[in-house]
Scaffold this motif. Structure first.
Motif, mmCIF file in Angstrom:
data_model
loop_
_atom_site.group_PDB
_atom_site.id
_atom_site.type_symbol
_atom_site.label_atom_id
_atom_site.label_comp_id
_atom_site.label_asym_id
_atom_site.label_seq_id
_atom_site.Cartn_x
_atom_site.Cartn_y
_atom_site.Cartn_z
ATOM 1 N N UNK A 189 -77.693 -108.610 117.241
ATOM 2 C CA UNK A 189 -76.274 -108.790 116.855
ATOM 3 C C UNK A 189 -76.006 -107.821 115.555
ATOM 4 N N UNK A 190 -74.909 -107.853 115.325
ATOM 5 C CA UNK A 190 -74.380 -107.143 114.487
ATOM 6 C C UNK A 190 -73.434 -107.721 113.334
ATOM 7 N N UNK A 191 -73.510 -108.971 113.309
ATOM 8 C CA UNK A 191 -72.787 -109.725 112.638
ATOM 9 C C UNK A 191 -72.539 -109.537 111.151
ATOM 10 N N UNK A 192 -71.343 -109.478 110.598
ATOM 11 C CA UNK A 192 -71.248 -109.091 109.219
ATOM 12 C C UNK A 192 -70.610 -110.485 108.423
ATOM 13 N N UNK A 193 -69.670 -111.061 108.828
ATOM 14 C CA UNK A 193 -69.284 -112.255 108.214
ATOM 15 C C UNK A 193 -69.288 -113.627 108.852
ATOM 16 N N UNK A 194 -70.130 -113.635 109.813
ATOM 17 C CA UNK A 194 -69.996 -115.006 110.503
ATOM 18 C C UNK A 194 -71.545 -115.609 109.973
ATOM 19 N N UNK A 195 -72.186 -114.941 109.048
ATOM 20 C CA UNK A 195 -73.671 -115.408 109.168
ATOM 21 C C UNK A 195 -74.376 -115.697 110.294
ATOM 22 N N UNK A 196 -73.931 -115.030 111.315
ATOM 23 C CA UNK A 196 -74.855 -115.528 112.456
ATOM 24 C C UNK A 196 -74.817 -116.969 112.798
ATOM 25 N N UNK A 197 -73.867 -117.670 112.196
ATOM 26 C CA UNK A 197 -73.972 -119.149 112.338
ATOM 27 C C UNK A 197 -72.751 -119.722 113.292
ATOM 28 N N UNK A 198 -72.082 -118.708 113.661
ATOM 29 C CA UNK A 198 -70.932 -119.177 114.498
ATOM 30 C C UNK A 198 -71.332 -118.390 116.087
ATOM 31 N N UNK A 199 -70.318 -118.743 116.863
ATOM 32 C CA UNK A 199 -70.599 -118.422 118.323
ATOM 33 C C UNK A 199 -70.256 -116.999 118.338
ATOM 34 N N UNK A 200 -69.467 -116.404 117.359
ATOM 35 C CA UNK A 200 -69.263 -115.248 117.440
ATOM 36 C C UNK A 200 -70.527 -114.167 117.730
#
Length: 823
Positions: free
Chosen positions: A680-691
């Motif tokens: 993933x490339x998450x930046x704001x979700x902390x990788x703790x959301x389903x985004x």
DNA sequence: GAGTTTGAAACT
DNA sequence: CAGTTTCAAACTC
């Protein structure tokens, strides 16, 4: 509805792979397909009854009545004799008429086989028509799936479902479409090769030769169908259906049909197995072997019979322009008798081949009859369009529980030049109430032949029919429950991510290997059919059969989904029932609702601008047609096939792995942990959301991820450390200041420990706030509080000390973060 | 249900 | 390959 066997809201279907390890079978091993287990064979007098049955059928046929005509055959087959060859009048292939026969149960459910004009009628002995026979337990169907390429190994899948399933339920099973794509591009498919006869073993195995020898004259009056005629391409359909009888073993039905201009004949074979175990002794069959079996171009049906089997045959009138195919039905014997191969009695089934150039790949549709009319099952084979195989692996997808309705199911094939991925999809539409499935009731005492029809309609034409023989027994039902999560009310589809298939074909250059992910199987269980087409290859037809299944296996896990109506349920609800079987465990039917490879219930998409032809669309990304979605201007359907294929091609050009599963297994340490292949490339979700796709897949972020501020990590220490250890640690911390210091040291060490999973190298301080760190911090605070209490410190001072301790912990964490980043 | 946020996919 | 835009899902209110 004419047929309502539905006990069935609770019915479930199971799919389990069988005998996975046999890679190749010699011709001598083909007998395994027949599953005959005994030396008993039919006495000659059985053939007399066959003849009688035949006569009766022909009499009916001569009448040319579409519906309500039934043939009831009562016969017990238990003999030790070998199967004699029976010569029957064979209709000239020149005849272009197409025959449709229906098998009806007491409920007027009919099965219709449309075959090519050339039809061989095989006496159906041991097939008994007994109305009001109710299976008490469970039925199974076995499907053989072979690689598109014609090379490699085939897999045998076993689908279990309650015998009590209504026709509609069966229909649902049958209608389910599975699109398979292996990592190497293999397509789930059955393919035959021309003409290699199979010899029967002395033990009573069914031989192709014998089957071929059995011929019946074709009924005089047949209705011609105007439906599509497939091209002259060879199309083969194979199905093996097995049913368990309570005491005797499983019944298997192998339905094979081939279609070509030169090979008009189609064959259906039903094999009976008397072994006690519910799992039939299946083996993997090489494609060539499969071809050998199929090469006979005849259909043989060997329904097993328990003490008695009853089959009701109603013929339907349909005309076709295609050539006639041959159908042989061979009833087999009951519990005691081992598998018997008998020339099929008069039951004749015709397969229809359509040659319309515009037709989608060959598929089978069930034709729904009116409520009053018996249900009809039509097997049609059409030639497949030549298609290029797309590159990466097979994808098998089965839309979850869609009710089968004759309406808008789709079978689809995606052709990509130069690539080995084929996409075949059936989309079943919600049932309208008409039933497409023909079922034959069965009772403990008497086994009946059940057939399941799948109705699918492409364009204006219905296509595809499935037939499943069944038998019954005292066995209890095996039910597979969909996941709770899967059972949403929306009639959602179940998806089998390509990954699942890909997992089977790991390493994937084995293009020929046929692997059906357990998940795929499970989806099949939920009532979906798999169709695959290949330019050179035939179709795969899955026919669910009802049978009684013993719940012997301790391995089995029953799953029930409270919310989902059974897969087999006839109603309109299309909730998905999913049974995921892990390939490792699947052999004996270990069922679980676990999603081994990222299988997840499908949600309807809501695409508005992408026309569902971009990877934004989950349906498209998963290789599925949109079905019951909320999308606008959707082109992800058969009606826009060309456009869809272009879109697929475009996606593959951008990313050859675009349709590969995102979730795979970690390779680095040989771990068996799922991981996101791309990360993933998450930046704001902390990788703790389903985004976060990792989080959504319920897997921790891995080194593939480029996420910032990831908190979706797994702390190995935390994992390894038991709760007991933690409790002990906590206790220690509470008691002594020394322990506090020790814990502080531990906290410091942990903080300095490099990130367990993230490879971003940009871990920020809060990244170190793992559960372990938090816990230890709390322990420090608790220890501080207890120390203050022991020292009789006043509350205000105690609070201050605790806060100071907290600040110290934070400082340590921050320092650790900096140190880790520096390193 | 509308609006916002988010991150993958698509595009430049 | 990086930056930007588009898109649809996830999320919030």
């Amino acid at each position: 509805m004419s047929t309502n066997n539905n006990k069935g809201q609770n019915t479930r279907a199971l799919v389990e792979p069988l005998a996975l390890d046999s890679r190749t079978l010699g011709d001598s091993d083909l007998s395994a397909l027949s599953l005959s287990h005994g030396n008993e064979q039919y006495p000659s007098n059985d053939f007399e009854e066959f003849a009688n049955i035949q006569a009766e059928l022909e009499c009916i046929n001569s009448e040319g009545v579409m519906t309500d005509e039934r043939i009831v055959i009562d016969e017990n087959v238990e003999t030790d004799t070998t199967v004699p060859d029976v010569e029957m009048a064979e209709i000239s292939e020149q005849v272009q008429t197409e025959h449709v026969y229906t098998l009806a149960n007491p409920n007027n459910q009919n099965i219709v086989f449309q075959t090519k004009p050339t039809v061989q009628r095989v006496p159906v002995s041991a097939v008994q028509v007994k109305p009001n026979i109710c299976p008490t337990t469970q039925s199974q169907s076995i499907m053989i799936v072979s690689p598109v390429s014609g090379q490699g190994t085939s897999q045998i899948l076993k689908i279990s479902h309650p015998p009590s399933a209504s026709a509609e339920q069966l229909q649902s099973l049958a209608q389910t479409l599975i699109t398979g794509k292996s990592a190497d591009g293999s397509v789930v498919q059955l393919r035959t090769q021309p003409a290699k006869s199979v010899t029967t073993s002395a033990s009573g195995n069914i031989t192709i030769n014998n089957m071929q020898n059995v011929k019946f004259s074709q009924p005089a009056t047949l209705k011609r169908t105007t439906q599509n005629v497939s091209q002259g391409r060879n199309v083969y359909t194979k199905m093996i259906l097995t049913g368990n009888q309570s005491q005797s073993g499983t019944q298997q039905v192998l339905i094979t049909s081939s279609q070509s201009e030169n090979q008009p004949a189609q064959g259906i074979k039903f094999l009976n197995n008397t072994s006690s175990s519910y799992v039939s002794p299946t083996k993997n069959i090489t494609l060539a072997q499969m071809g050998t079996i199929l090469s006979t171009n005849k259909q043989h049906i060997l329904p097993t019979s328990s003490p008695k089997q009853s089959v009701i045959l109603n013929k339907l009138l349909q005309s076709s322009t295609s050539q006639q195919s041959k159908v042989t039905i061979i009833p087999t014997n009951t519990v005691k008798s081992p598998t018997k191969i008998l020339p099929a009695p008069t039951l004749s089934i015709q397969a229809k081949s359509s040659t319309t150039a515009n037709q989608p790949p060959t598929f089978i549709t069930a034709k729904s009859s009116t409520q009053q009319n018996p249900q009809k099952v039509i097997i049609r084979q059409g030639s497949l369009k030549p298609s290029n195989v797309l590159g990466s692996g097979q994808v098998i997808r089965i839309p979850a529980n869609q009710n089968i309705v004759t309406g808008s199911n789709q079978v689809h094939q995606i052709q990509m030049s130069g690539r080995q991925v084929q996409y075949v999809r059936l989309v079943s539409t919600p049932s309208t109430g008409s039933t497409n499935v023909v079922t034959v009731g069965k009772t403990k005492a008497s086994a009946t032949l059940q057939t399941v029809g799948i109705g699918q309609k492409i364009g204006n034409q219905q296509q595809i029919v499935k037939v499943v023989p069944l038998n019954t027994g005292n066995q209890s039902l095996r039910t597979v429950a969909p996941k709770a999560t899967l059972t949403t009310s929306g009639g959602q589809k179940l998806l089998i991510p390509a990954a699942a298939a890909a997992a089977a074909a790991v390493g994937g250059q084995s293009k020929n290997a046929v692997a059906i992910p357990a998940s795929a199987l499970s989806q099949l269980a939920s009532g979906q059919a798999v169709l695959s087409t290949n330019p050179n290859v035939g179709n795969i037809v899955v026919l669910p059969a009802q049978y009684i299944q013993q719940q012997q296996s301790t391995d089995e896990v029953k799953l029930k989904s409270p919310t989902t109506p059974g897969l087999l349920s006839s109603s309109q609800s299309s909730t998905a029932t999913l049974c995921v079987i892990d390939g490792k465990n699947s052999q004996r039917g270990v069922y679980s609702n676990v999603e081994p490879n990222g299988i997840r219930p499908r949600k309807p998409c809501n695409c508005t601008k992408s026309q569902c032809l971009k990877l934004y669309c989950d349906c498209f990304a998963n290789g599925e047609f949109c079905h019951m979605c909320n999308c606008n201007n959707c082109s992800n359907n058969l009606g826009n096939e060309e456009e869809r294929q272009r879109a697929i091609k475009s996606c593959l050009e951008r990313n050859p792995n675009a349709f590969r599963p995102k979730i795979g297994k970690g390779r680095e340490t040989g771990e068996d942990i799922r991981r996101h292949n791309k990360g993933c490339n998450c930046k704001r979700s902390g990788c703790l959301k389903n985004y976060c796709e990792c989080y959504e897949a319920k897997i921790p972020c891995s080194g593939n991820c480029k996420c910032i501020g990831c908190r979706n990590i797994v702390d190995p220490i935390l994992q390894k450390k038991s709760l007991k250890d933690l409790a002990e640690t906590a206790e220690t911390v509470k008691t002594t200041k020394l322990s506090l210091n020790k814990t502080q040291l531990q906290l410091s060490e942990m903080a300095f420990r490099p990130p367990a999973t993230s490879n971003t190298g940009t871990r920020q301080p809060f990244n170190f706030l793992t559960e372990k760190v938090v816990e230890i911090t709390c322990q420090c605070l608790m220890a501080q509080a207890e120390e203050a209490e022991r020292n009789m410190v006043d509350d205000e001072t105690s609070q201050r000390l605790i806060i100071e301790e907290f600040g110290r912990c934070l400082k340590e964490i921050i320092q650790s973060a900096h140190k880790a980043e520096a390193t």
